[in-house]
Motif scaffolding. Sequence first.
Motif, short mmCIF file in Angstrom:
data_model
loop_
_atom_site.label_atom_id
_atom_site.label_comp_id
_atom_site.label_asym_id
_atom_site.label_seq_id
_atom_site.Cartn_x
_atom_site.Cartn_y
_atom_site.Cartn_z
N UNK A 115 -1.61 4.08 1.23
CA UNK A 115 -2.91 3.77 0.63
C UNK A 115 -4.02 4.69 1.13
N UNK A 116 -3.89 5.17 2.37
CA UNK A 116 -4.93 6.02 2.92
C UNK A 116 -4.79 7.49 2.59
N UNK A 117 -3.56 7.94 2.39
CA UNK A 117 -3.31 9.37 2.13
C UNK A 117 -2.99 9.62 0.66
N UNK A 118 -2.09 8.81 0.12
CA UNK A 118 -1.67 9.01 -1.27
C UNK A 118 -2.50 8.22 -2.28
N UNK A 119 -3.24 7.24 -1.82
CA UNK A 119 -4.05 6.45 -2.74
C UNK A 119 -3.23 5.61 -3.69
N UNK A 120 -2.07 5.14 -3.18
CA UNK A 120 -1.19 4.30 -3.99
C UNK A 120 -1.07 2.93 -3.34
N UNK A 121 -0.78 1.89 -4.11
CA UNK A 121 -0.63 0.55 -3.52
C UNK A 121 0.66 0.43 -2.73
N UNK A 122 0.60 -0.24 -1.59
CA UNK A 122 1.79 -0.39 -0.75
C UNK A 122 2.60 -1.65 -1.02
N UNK A 123 2.00 -2.77 -1.47
CA UNK A 123 2.77 -4.02 -1.57
C UNK A 123 4.07 -3.89 -2.34
N UNK A 124 5.00 -4.77 -1.99
CA UNK A 124 6.32 -4.86 -2.60
C UNK A 124 7.12 -3.56 -2.47
N UNK A 125 7.26 -3.03 -1.24
CA UNK A 125 7.96 -1.76 -1.08
C UNK A 125 9.43 -1.80 -1.49
N UNK A 126 10.11 -2.95 -1.29
CA UNK A 126 11.51 -3.02 -1.69
C UNK A 126 11.66 -2.96 -3.20
N UNK A 127 10.83 -3.70 -3.92
CA UNK A 127 10.89 -3.67 -5.38
C UNK A 127 10.52 -2.29 -5.91
N UNK A 128 9.53 -1.67 -5.28
CA UNK A 128 9.14 -0.33 -5.72
C UNK A 128 10.27 0.67 -5.48
#
Length: 339
Positions: A105-118
Amino acid sequence: MTAELKLGINVGYWQRDADDQTDTVLAAERCGYDSVFTAEAYGSDAFTPLTWYAARTSRIKLGTAVAQISARTPAATAMHALTLDALSGGRVILGLGASGPQVVEGWYGQPFPKPLARTREYLGIVRQVWRRDAPVTSAGPHYPLPLPGGAGLGKPLKSIVHPVRADIPVYLGAEGPKNVALAAEIAQGWLPLFVDPAQIEPVFGTSLADRPDGFEIAATVVTIVTDDLPAALEFAKIPVAFYIGGMGARQRNFHLDMIGRLGYAEEAARVQDLFLAGRRDEAIRAVPDELADAISLLGPIGRIKERLQLWRDSPVTTVLIAGVRDEPTLRAIKNIADS
């Protein structure tokens, strides 16, 4: 127990002020090492150095440990991997990892939640690209293809390049039990970091219980061949302190959690407190000697041979030597591994 323990090298992050590691990679290939892995965090990328080494080698496998899924769309990662795989004659191992919320979230500006599903959805798209069975689509919700909305002109597409291999091996970088179980379910391998070989079965046995035949476990292991064991221990503590203190938020740090699973939760918390307080030298010294020794290969070559047996007795299939750059030492380690 691993019937035949393979050796690879992990050259880590490319650093501008570091020497080019082509000589090390070439030496590893001459010595019969199985693979070379590169890394990325929030500076250099993993694919460019790997391509550099691919152009100068002919046999050694080429892995990313790990390419961060938030750094690229699934299609972009699939394109990187299939291109390098073709140029290298089918030598790529795609190591993928979700990283952590600070970087995502700080470097790539992408949401982190649900990393396994992602991760599951991401890899599904990557493999669609490689297979070329049909134009690539995904129902989402994390990586919907075609993208809903926008110009409304998105079209499912099929790669214009036929991959050399439609089944490029994928290893997942994972530290939590659920993520390790995901690797065993959907990937061909697992890339552990900071793992004690004697504790893999007690800590991760359930997660790995259903892994398929041929599943690879390629563990990065800091290796220092020296007669000065205390000095080696101090050096081996540096990356542990850095990852516990600097590679994750205080509230959520997967590396700290991993060290806790090995039985050092209180000590890891102390290291994190010192590191975040700016007392980095103290943080390094606070890493327990027995922890640094358990997750590393340290000392004279005879001791390295004894300690390597612990990895041979574990489910690990490949030890990725990290920190050795000269050919005589690489050859000595290979010789004891083969003996």
